[in-house]
Design a protein around this motif. Structure first.
Motif, PDB file in Angstrom:
ATOM      1  N   LEU A 133       0.829  -1.214   0.000  1.00 48.48           N
ATOM      2  CA  LEU A 133       0.000   0.000   0.000  1.00 48.48           C
ATOM      3  C   LEU A 133       0.860   1.258   0.000  1.00 48.48           C
ATOM      4  O   LEU A 133       0.503   2.269  -0.604  1.00 48.48           O
ATOM      5  CB  LEU A 133      -0.929   0.011   1.220  1.00 48.48           C
ATOM      6  CG  LEU A 133      -2.095  -0.978   1.171  1.00 48.48           C
ATOM      7  CD1 LEU A 133      -2.812  -1.023   2.507  1.00 48.48           C
ATOM      8  CD2 LEU A 133      -3.076  -0.593   0.064  1.00 48.48           C
ATOM      9  N   GLN A 134       2.002   1.196   0.669  1.00 50.79           N
ATOM     10  CA  GLN A 134       2.893   2.364   0.719  1.00 50.79           C
ATOM     11  C   GLN A 134       3.476   2.678  -0.658  1.00 50.79           C
ATOM     12  O   GLN A 134       3.885   3.798  -0.920  1.00 50.79           O
ATOM     13  CB  GLN A 134       4.053   2.094   1.687  1.00 50.79           C
ATOM     14  CG  GLN A 134       3.612   2.089   3.143  1.00 50.79           C
ATOM     15  CD  GLN A 134       4.691   1.501   4.034  1.00 50.79           C
ATOM     16  OE1 GLN A 134       5.707   1.011   3.565  1.00 50.79           O
ATOM     17  NE2 GLN A 134       4.460   1.550   5.329  1.00 50.79           N
ATOM     18  N   ASP A 135       3.520   1.672  -1.518  1.00 53.53           N
ATOM     19  CA  ASP A 135       4.115   1.871  -2.842  1.00 53.53           C
ATOM     20  C   ASP A 135       3.132   2.441  -3.861  1.00 53.53           C
ATOM     21  O   ASP A 135       3.513   2.782  -4.967  1.00 53.53           O
ATOM     22  CB  ASP A 135       4.665   0.532  -3.385  1.00 53.53           C
ATOM     23  CG  ASP A 135       5.915   0.113  -2.630  1.00 53.53           C
ATOM     24  OD1 ASP A 135       6.530   0.992  -2.001  1.00 53.53           O
ATOM     25  OD2 ASP A 135       6.264  -1.075  -2.649  1.00 53.53           O
ATOM     26  N   ILE A 136       1.844   2.517  -3.491  1.00 48.93           N
ATOM     27  CA  ILE A 136       0.852   3.075  -4.413  1.00 48.93           C
ATOM     28  C   ILE A 136       0.940   4.604  -4.352  1.00 48.93           C
ATOM     29  O   ILE A 136       0.797   5.195  -3.280  1.00 48.93           O
ATOM     30  CB  ILE A 136      -0.578   2.609  -4.039  1.00 48.93           C
ATOM     31  CG1 ILE A 136      -0.677   1.085  -4.163  1.00 48.93           C
ATOM     32  CG2 ILE A 136      -1.618   3.298  -4.917  1.00 48.93           C
ATOM     33  CD1 ILE A 136      -1.953   0.501  -3.585  1.00 48.93           C
ATOM     34  N   PRO A 137       1.206   5.262  -5.481  1.00 47.63           N
ATOM     35  CA  PRO A 137       1.333   6.726  -5.448  1.00 47.63           C
ATOM     36  C   PRO A 137       0.035   7.376  -4.948  1.00 47.63           C
ATOM     37  O   PRO A 137      -1.061   6.955  -5.317  1.00 47.63           O
ATOM     38  CB  PRO A 137       1.600   7.100  -6.918  1.00 47.63           C
ATOM     39  CG  PRO A 137       2.026   5.832  -7.583  1.00 47.63           C
ATOM     40  CD  PRO A 137       1.364   4.720  -6.834  1.00 47.63           C
ATOM     41  N   TYR A 138       0.188   8.377  -4.113  1.00 44.02           N
ATOM     42  CA  TYR A 138      -0.975   9.064  -3.561  1.00 44.02           C
ATOM     43  C   TYR A 138      -1.485  10.129  -4.540  1.00 44.02           C
ATOM     44  O   TYR A 138      -0.705  10.943  -5.038  1.00 44.02           O
ATOM     45  CB  TYR A 138      -0.596   9.734  -2.238  1.00 44.02           C
ATOM     46  CG  TYR A 138      -1.675  10.611  -1.679  1.00 44.02           C
ATOM     47  CD1 TYR A 138      -2.875  10.069  -1.223  1.00 44.02           C
ATOM     48  CD2 TYR A 138      -1.509  11.997  -1.623  1.00 44.02           C
ATOM     49  CE1 TYR A 138      -3.871  10.883  -0.713  1.00 44.02           C
ATOM     50  CE2 TYR A 138      -2.505  12.814  -1.120  1.00 44.02           C
ATOM     51  CZ  TYR A 138      -3.676  12.243  -0.661  1.00 44.02           C
ATOM     52  OH  TYR A 138      -4.673  13.038  -0.163  1.00 44.02           O
ATOM     53  N   SER A 139      -2.758  10.065  -4.832  1.00 41.83           N
ATOM     54  CA  SER A 139      -3.342  11.092  -5.712  1.00 41.83           C
ATOM     55  C   SER A 139      -4.563  11.689  -5.026  1.00 41.83           C
ATOM     56  O   SER A 139      -5.546  11.009  -4.776  1.00 41.83           O
ATOM     57  CB  SER A 139      -3.756  10.478  -7.048  1.00 41.83           C
ATOM     58  OG  SER A 139      -4.545  11.397  -7.735  1.00 41.83           O
ATOM     59  N   PRO A 140      -4.531  12.980  -4.692  1.00 39.28           N
ATOM     60  CA  PRO A 140      -5.658  13.583  -3.971  1.00 39.28           C
ATOM     61  C   PRO A 140      -6.923  13.666  -4.827  1.00 39.28           C
ATOM     62  O   PRO A 140      -8.004  13.869  -4.303  1.00 39.28           O
ATOM     63  CB  PRO A 140      -5.149  14.993  -3.624  1.00 39.28           C
ATOM     64  CG  PRO A 140      -4.054  15.263  -4.608  1.00 39.28           C
ATOM     65  CD  PRO A 140      -3.443  13.931  -4.952  1.00 39.28           C
ATOM     66  N   PHE A 141      -6.777  13.482  -6.161  1.00 41.32           N
ATOM     67  CA  PHE A 141      -7.948  13.638  -7.035  1.00 41.32           C
ATOM     68  C   PHE A 141      -8.574  12.301  -7.427  1.00 41.32           C
ATOM     69  O   PHE A 141      -9.532  12.283  -8.176  1.00 41.32           O
ATOM     70  CB  PHE A 141      -7.556  14.406  -8.305  1.00 41.32           C
ATOM     71  CG  PHE A 141      -6.979  15.749  -7.982  1.00 41.32           C
ATOM     72  CD1 PHE A 141      -7.762  16.739  -7.416  1.00 41.32           C
ATOM     73  CD2 PHE A 141      -5.630  16.003  -8.206  1.00 41.32           C
ATOM     74  CE1 PHE A 141      -7.234  17.976  -7.100  1.00 41.32           C
ATOM     75  CE2 PHE A 141      -5.089  17.240  -7.882  1.00 41.32           C
ATOM     76  CZ  PHE A 141      -5.893  18.233  -7.327  1.00 41.32           C
ATOM     77  N   SER A 142      -8.024  11.198  -6.937  1.00 41.95           N
ATOM     78  CA  SER A 142      -8.630   9.907  -7.316  1.00 41.95           C
ATOM     79  C   SER A 142      -9.894   9.674  -6.507  1.00 41.95           C
ATOM     80  O   SER A 142     -10.080  10.258  -5.442  1.00 41.95           O
ATOM     81  CB  SER A 142      -7.640   8.773  -7.061  1.00 41.95           C
ATOM     82  OG  SER A 142      -7.291   8.723  -5.702  1.00 41.95           O
ATOM     83  N   ASP A 143     -10.776   8.824  -7.029  1.00 42.14           N
ATOM     84  CA  ASP A 143     -12.050   8.563  -6.353  1.00 42.14           C
ATOM     85  C   ASP A 143     -11.839   7.838  -5.036  1.00 42.14           C
ATOM     86  O   ASP A 143     -11.032   6.944  -4.976  1.00 42.14           O
ATOM     87  CB  ASP A 143     -12.948   7.696  -7.267  1.00 42.14           C
ATOM     88  CG  ASP A 143     -13.341   8.508  -8.500  1.00 42.14           C
ATOM     89  OD1 ASP A 143     -13.338   9.736  -8.393  1.00 42.14           O
ATOM     90  OD2 ASP A 143     -13.616   7.901  -9.536  1.00 42.14           O
TER      91      ASP A 143
END
Length: 230
Positions: free
Chosen positions: A220-230
């Motif tokens: 989970l830490q490797d998934i890039p964080y995107s504030p605009f994803s659903d």
């Protein structure tokens, strides 16, 4: 097989470990429970650690997770397991492979023959080995360790090694795998002072659910964080 180089202040110590996924190494918690700033480097694909072999991969460890119920005192060690996250991931090739771990319900039979590898001391008065060595050890009756180790816990520990073989893991081998039937069933943990037989290994099958949970967190830490994803 992994070699751990652990730097704490001006001191450097060494342990074993083993790759269970390209981004994860298992070892013993007591290897990294130092005071102050600790830096850990994992060396994979090594045979002779005094030479810069082409097969070697050196990876700085970004973070690690010690089991929450780990305890250590001069008399005993409990829940002696740590999971280290590698970043970058190891490159899997003919010299660097990962090893399977048993499921929660898989048990080792008494009398099973297993192997332990490491660069630890070759005798009580000797030096660390520069080359990777291996020894065959036999799984013992639980009762033997229960009599000799007052805090021996059957469900989370394995009793290994007998005096007839005259061989054992040594200082510097901590964290290395107990390999039986091509799976890592145990982690080199502790023995009694001035006694090499038997030794206590951390029973990996008991900790399998915890290991899987930590691996999920690593992913989970490797998934890039995107504030605009659903």
């Amino acid at each position: 097989m992994a070699r751990l180089e652990i730097k704490s202040g001006s001191k450097t110590s060494y342990c074993g470990g083993f790759l269970i996924r390209p981004d994860a190494v298992l070892s013993a918690a007591h290897c990294v429970d130092k005071i102050g700033t600790v830096k850990v480097t994992v060396i994979l694909g090594a045979h002779d650690v005094t030479s810069r072999e082409q097969s070697q991969q050196k990876i700085r460890v970004g973070q690690w997770v010690i089991h929450p119920d780990y305890q250590s005192s001069p008399d005993y060690v409990k829940n002696d397991i740590v999971l280290l996250k590698l970043k970058p991931r190891a490159r899997i090739n003919e010299n660097v492979q990962f090893i399977s771990i048993p499921r929660r319900n898989e048990h080792l039979r008494e009398g099973a023959l297993c192997r332990v590898s490491g660069w630890g001391l070759t005798s009580d008065t000797g030096n660390r080995s520069n080359v990777l060595r291996e020894v065959e050890l036999k799984v013992q009756k639980e009762e033997i360790c229960q009599q000799l180790f007052k805090n021996y816990q059957r469900q989370s520990m394995i009793c290994v090694g007998d005096e007839y073989s005259k061989k054992a893991s040594g200082r510097g081998d901590s964290g290395g795998p107990l390999v039986c039937n091509k799976k890592a069933h145990g982690i080199v943990s502790h023995a009694r002072k001035r006694h090499r037989f038997p030794e206590v290994f951390t029973r990996i099958s008991y900790f399998e659910p915890w290991i899987r949970e930590q691996l999920r967190r690593f992913a989970l830490q490797d998934i890039p964080y995107s504030p605009f994803s659903d």
